[in-house]
Write a protein that holds these residues in place. Structure first.
Motif, mmCIF file in Angstrom:
data_model
loop_
_atom_site.group_PDB
_atom_site.id
_atom_site.type_symbol
_atom_site.label_atom_id
_atom_site.label_comp_id
_atom_site.label_asym_id
_atom_site.label_seq_id
_atom_site.Cartn_x
_atom_site.Cartn_y
_atom_site.Cartn_z
ATOM 1 N N ASP A 164 -3.000 -17.346 2.785
ATOM 2 C CA ASP A 164 -3.081 -17.774 3.919
ATOM 3 C C ASP A 164 -1.971 -16.728 4.977
ATOM 4 O OD1 ASP A 164 -0.702 -18.688 2.549
ATOM 5 O OD2 ASP A 164 -1.027 -20.862 3.739
ATOM 6 N N ASP A 165 -1.415 -15.910 4.052
ATOM 7 C CA ASP A 165 -0.302 -15.221 4.956
ATOM 8 C C ASP A 165 -1.114 -13.689 4.655
ATOM 9 O OD1 ASP A 165 2.011 -13.373 5.693
ATOM 10 O OD2 ASP A 165 3.246 -14.897 4.869
ATOM 11 N N VAL A 166 -1.229 -13.096 6.067
ATOM 12 C CA VAL A 166 -1.857 -11.778 6.381
ATOM 13 C C VAL A 166 -0.983 -10.842 5.432
ATOM 14 C CG1 VAL A 166 -0.453 -11.223 8.424
ATOM 15 C CG2 VAL A 166 -2.763 -10.182 7.768
ATOM 16 N N ARG A 167 0.460 -10.906 5.535
ATOM 17 C CA ARG A 167 1.175 -9.908 4.751
ATOM 18 C C ARG A 167 0.926 -9.695 3.227
ATOM 19 N NH1 ARG A 167 6.814 -12.458 7.385
ATOM 20 N NH2 ARG A 167 5.607 -14.300 6.757
ATOM 21 N N VAL A 168 0.464 -11.174 2.696
ATOM 22 C CA VAL A 168 0.163 -11.046 1.253
ATOM 23 C C VAL A 168 -0.882 -10.274 1.224
ATOM 24 C CG1 VAL A 168 -0.385 -12.156 -0.565
ATOM 25 C CG2 VAL A 168 1.532 -13.245 0.708
ATOM 26 N N ARG A 169 -1.977 -10.447 1.816
ATOM 27 C CA ARG A 169 -3.089 -9.915 1.733
ATOM 28 C C ARG A 169 -2.915 -8.265 2.135
ATOM 29 N NH1 ARG A 169 -4.653 -14.242 5.376
ATOM 30 N NH2 ARG A 169 -5.336 -12.574 7.291
ATOM 31 N N GLN A 170 -2.271 -8.057 2.992
ATOM 32 C CA GLN A 170 -2.049 -6.573 3.119
ATOM 33 C C GLN A 170 -1.096 -6.018 2.159
ATOM 34 O OE1 GLN A 170 0.146 -7.095 6.788
ATOM 35 N NE2 GLN A 170 -1.634 -6.787 8.214
ATOM 36 N N ALA A 171 -0.393 -6.659 1.449
ATOM 37 C CA ALA A 171 0.297 -6.255 0.349
ATOM 38 C C ALA A 171 -0.630 -5.908 -0.832
ATOM 39 C CB ALA A 171 1.629 -6.971 -0.103
ATOM 40 N N PHE A 172 -1.530 -6.968 -1.147
ATOM 41 C CA PHE A 172 -2.447 -6.558 -2.141
ATOM 42 C C PHE A 172 -3.161 -5.353 -1.930
ATOM 43 C CE2 PHE A 172 -2.926 -10.307 -5.279
ATOM 44 C CZ PHE A 172 -1.897 -10.768 -5.140
ATOM 45 N N ALA A 173 -3.744 -5.018 -0.803
ATOM 46 C CA ALA A 173 -4.747 -4.025 -0.355
ATOM 47 C C ALA A 173 -3.793 -2.653 -0.482
ATOM 48 C CB ALA A 173 -5.114 -4.246 0.968
ATOM 49 N N LEU A 174 -2.584 -2.866 -0.301
ATOM 50 C CA LEU A 174 -1.759 -1.427 -0.271
ATOM 51 C C LEU A 174 -1.549 -1.098 -1.739
ATOM 52 C CD1 LEU A 174 0.559 -1.798 2.714
ATOM 53 C CD2 LEU A 174 -1.399 -0.106 2.548
ATOM 54 N N ALA A 175 -1.247 -2.062 -2.654
ATOM 55 C CA ALA A 175 -1.019 -1.837 -3.923
ATOM 56 C C ALA A 175 -2.261 -1.298 -4.953
ATOM 57 C CB ALA A 175 -0.495 -3.291 -4.781
ATOM 58 N N ILE A 176 -3.270 -1.374 -4.441
ATOM 59 C CA ILE A 176 -4.622 -0.821 -5.148
ATOM 60 C C ILE A 176 -4.771 0.751 -4.974
ATOM 61 C CG2 ILE A 176 -6.996 -1.024 -5.562
ATOM 62 C CD1 ILE A 176 -6.698 -4.032 -4.640
ATOM 63 N N ASP A 177 -4.761 1.444 -5.978
ATOM 64 C CA ASP A 177 -5.214 2.874 -6.066
ATOM 65 C C ASP A 177 -6.626 2.943 -6.198
ATOM 66 O OD1 ASP A 177 -5.372 5.643 -6.520
ATOM 67 O OD2 ASP A 177 -3.751 5.709 -7.965
ATOM 68 N N ARG A 178 -7.370 3.094 -5.121
ATOM 69 C CA ARG A 178 -8.712 3.346 -5.131
ATOM 70 C C ARG A 178 -9.431 4.522 -5.575
ATOM 71 N NH1 ARG A 178 -6.566 0.308 -1.513
ATOM 72 N NH2 ARG A 178 -7.398 -1.614 -0.672
ATOM 73 N N LYS A 179 -8.695 5.656 -5.578
ATOM 74 C CA LYS A 179 -9.088 6.957 -5.844
ATOM 75 C C LYS A 179 -9.064 6.888 -7.664
ATOM 76 C CE LYS A 179 -8.173 11.816 -6.133
ATOM 77 N NZ LYS A 179 -9.678 12.204 -5.588
ATOM 78 N N LEU A 180 -8.121 6.133 -8.064
ATOM 79 C CA LEU A 180 -8.180 5.853 -9.559
ATOM 80 C C LEU A 180 -9.287 5.252 -9.886
ATOM 81 C CD1 LEU A 180 -6.475 6.607 -12.090
ATOM 82 C CD2 LEU A 180 -5.473 4.294 -11.666
ATOM 83 N N LEU A 181 -9.612 4.184 -9.238
ATOM 84 C CA LEU A 181 -10.930 3.354 -9.497
ATOM 85 C C LEU A 181 -12.017 4.378 -9.547
ATOM 86 C CD1 LEU A 181 -10.175 0.005 -7.556
ATOM 87 C CD2 LEU A 181 -9.677 0.314 -10.096
ATOM 88 N N ALA A 182 -12.226 5.113 -8.391
ATOM 89 C CA ALA A 182 -13.594 5.693 -8.381
ATOM 90 C C ALA A 182 -13.726 6.873 -9.320
ATOM 91 C CB ALA A 182 -13.809 6.184 -6.866
ATOM 92 N N ASP A 183 -12.558 7.528 -9.389
ATOM 93 C CA ASP A 183 -12.700 8.873 -10.285
ATOM 94 C C ASP A 183 -12.548 8.707 -11.588
ATOM 95 O OD1 ASP A 183 -12.809 10.005 -7.831
ATOM 96 O OD2 ASP A 183 -10.807 10.786 -7.753
ATOM 97 N N SER A 184 -11.539 7.798 -12.438
ATOM 98 C CA SER A 184 -11.443 7.718 -13.585
ATOM 99 C C SER A 184 -11.910 6.439 -14.296
ATOM 100 C CB SER A 184 -9.586 7.328 -13.718
ATOM 101 O OG SER A 184 -9.215 8.511 -13.367
#
Length: 576
Positions: free
Chosen positions: A330-350
């Motif tokens: 319910d806190d947007v800062r938590v949602r933003q923190a989770f989003a910034l902690a994910i390495d999307r390039k690693l997910l896609a490429d590796s």
């Protein structure tokens, strides 16, 4: 070969053998006719009834059974005539008049008084579209007509109160038996694309009146194949429609195939083994654990193709959703923190072996010409900022953060591997404990739609190639605020005034440039509020047996088996 798939293969063969003589002699293209297309879907179907379809697998299968007024060309996704042979649009671009094709019949079924499917009329179209605007029946597809078709909102509101206004929906009119007129509130450049949506497929009244309590066991459409047998969770057999209205370029009857057999083995590794042994005609989803085996499609002994692999970027986005009505999301800062902690390039490429691309912008997948993707900032991998946001939310170093569960289903490409990778990233970068809950497909979506999941995997493949189709997932008009009621479209129940202002303004604009600009501003706002965080954009990848002809992927994964055929010579079978 896994025993379950083997048994289903035999069972399907017996069903097909017991059908008797089904088709008349077919002229022209004789070498193309005949054979069975064998397919497996790893996820169980939640529904096969057009107004309630919600899965890509259900779309793929039922697109062989049902049709709408118009359809997508499977090659270039242009709109082509289907049940409507032609149409006109008036000078205001708000009135569409459709002329139905003569002689198109519903599939034969015992639900009809004489067992013979009647001809499709304008009344059938008006009834189906009216049901789409009816509370309790069209809840999942009403958004297609909402704020767009004249009188749709008023009719839906009335039916929600238990009324059925005489005259139906004002903007949906039967002119005569073969003519339907639809009036819009304002010009809608993508209206024909909307009518190609599975929610606008046409079905007969007897389907619901006779089989209302068994709609997961019966289907009656106008398509090239008709439902012959279904055993839920095991096997489904679609048989060639001998009365199908379309013909190929040489005047030969369509479809070419005798039948389509679908099994439902959930283990992708077993599915892959069945394909390698020739028991499946195609794989429409990749087994992430077997990617190494796809590198060499040539058999080193025979020097012949083991399979053909076709790949195109999809209009499809995978994302993780947040329950914004529960702590800690319910806190947007938590949602933003989770989003910034994910390495999307690693997910896609590796993790996904390069068969996807990092979601470096927002929810709208790349590939829509003219859409200003540059207006929507991406979410970079920035663990330092993520930790600062989490600390500002009251969880420095992850201290005091509640234990949470990431819910996912295992019947899609890389869902398990991606969940495990994200779990590791969040624990490493934010020091928060995340467990993974893998559940069956039906339970997965039920928990999401009823608000029981707090953090979950979800994805969206465009029903039609337009950014509005993606952003409908976040429209306040589609947000169910009563948590006791299910939410099928806007599953995050996101409602934001700024987003809705831009989104609704876009829907009233006639030119795509202005419309796309407003939609990009809406998307930009949503990505700041983070009701969901995009992970990667998928590719559509088909792995086909070398004897399958004329099946190619397209960006919306629209599968049309009408003209697909089996090359008997390549398969080593005698020619007719």
């Amino acid at each position: 070969m896994h025993r379950r798939i083997a048994l289903l293969f035999v069972a399907g063969s017996l069903l097909l053998a017991g059908c008797g003589e089904r088709t008349p002699t077919r002229q022209g293209n004789g070498k193309r006719h005949g054979g069975v297309f064998n397919l497996n879907e790893t996820g169980q179907l939640r529904s096969i009834f057009p107004p309630t379809l919600s899965q890509a697998s259900a779309f793929r299968i039922m697109a062989q059974v049902y049709q709408g007024l118009v359809a997508f060309d499977p090659g270039d996704l242009s709109i082509k005539p289907c049940l409507a042979e032609r149409w006109e649009v008036d000078a205001t671009a708000t009135q569409y008049t459709f002329h139905l094709r003569e002689g198109v019949r519903f599939h034969d079924d015992k639900a009809f008084s004489d067992g013979r499917g009647p001809e499709v009329t304008a009344g059938d179209v008006v009834r189906c579209f009216t049901e789409n605007c009816t509370s309790g029946i069209g809840d999942d597809v009403f958004w297609l007509f909402q704020d767009r078709v004249e009188g749709a909102n008023a009719y839906y509101a009335a039916t929600a109160k238990g009324d059925r206004p005489e005259g139906g929906v004002k903007g949906i009119v039967e002119v005569d038996d073969r003519t339907v007129r639809i009036s819009l509130v304002h010009p809608s450049p993508n209206f024909l694309q909307i009518l190609a949506n599975p929610g606008c497929w046409i079905w007969p009244e007897v389907l619901r009146s006779e089989y209302g309590t068994e709609l997961d066991l019966h289907a009656i459409g106008t398509g090239p194949f008709q439902l012959k047998e279904i055993h839920i969770g095991e096997v489904m057999l679609l048989e060639r429609n001998p009365a199908y209205w379309d013909r190929d370029e040489e005047g030969a009857a369509l479809p070419y195939l005798d039948a389509v057999r679908v099994t439902f083995e959930e283990d992708q590794n077993l599915e892959f083994e069945a394909f390698l042994k020739g028991h499946l005609s195609a794989l429409l989803e990749l087994p992430v654990d077997r990617l190494a085996q796809l590198k060499d499609s040539i058999d080193p002994v025979s020097n012949k193709a083991r399979f053909h692999l076709w790949e195109v970027p999809a209009l499809s986005t995978q994302f993780y959703g947040f329950n914004m009505f529960q702590r800690p999301f319910d806190d947007v800062r938590v949602r933003q923190a989770f989003a910034l902690a994910i390495d999307r390039k690693l997910l896609a490429d590796s993790v996904l072996g390069g068969f996807a691309s990092a979601a470096d912008h927002g929810l709208v997948a790349p590939g829509l010409v003219g859409y200003p993707y540059e207006n929507v900032p991406g979410c970079p991998f920035d663990p330092d900022s993520a930790r600062a946001l989490l600390a500002a939310a009251g969880y420095p170093g992850g201290a005091g953060f509640p234990r949470i569960s990431l819910q996912a289903n295992s019947d899609g490409f890389g869902y398990v591997r991606v969940a495990e990778a994200v779990q590791s990233m969040l624990e490493r970068e934010l020091h928060v404990f995340v467990s993974i809950s893998m559940v069956g497909s039906a339970e997965h979506y039920d928990r999401i739609e009823t608000g029981k999941a707090s953090f979950w995997r979800e994805g969206w493949t465009a029903d039609h190639p337009d950014p509005e189709n993606f952003l409908a997932l976040l429209s306040g008009k589609n947000a169910v605020t009563d948590m006791a009621l299910p939410a099928s479209i806007n599953t995050t129940r996101f409602r934001d005034g700024i987003f809705d202002e831009h989104y609704m303004k876009a829907r009233q604009l006639a030119d795509d440039k202005s419309r796309y600009f407003e939609l990009s501003l809406a998307e930009r706002r949503a990505m700041r509020e983070v009701p969901l965080t995009p992970l990667y954009y998928e590719n559509v990848v088909y792995i086909l047996q070398p004897w399958i002809r004329d099946l190619r992927p397209n960006p919306i994964d629209h599968v049309d088996l009408t003209r697909v055929w089996i090359d008997k010579e390549a398969k080593g079978q005698p020619q007719p």
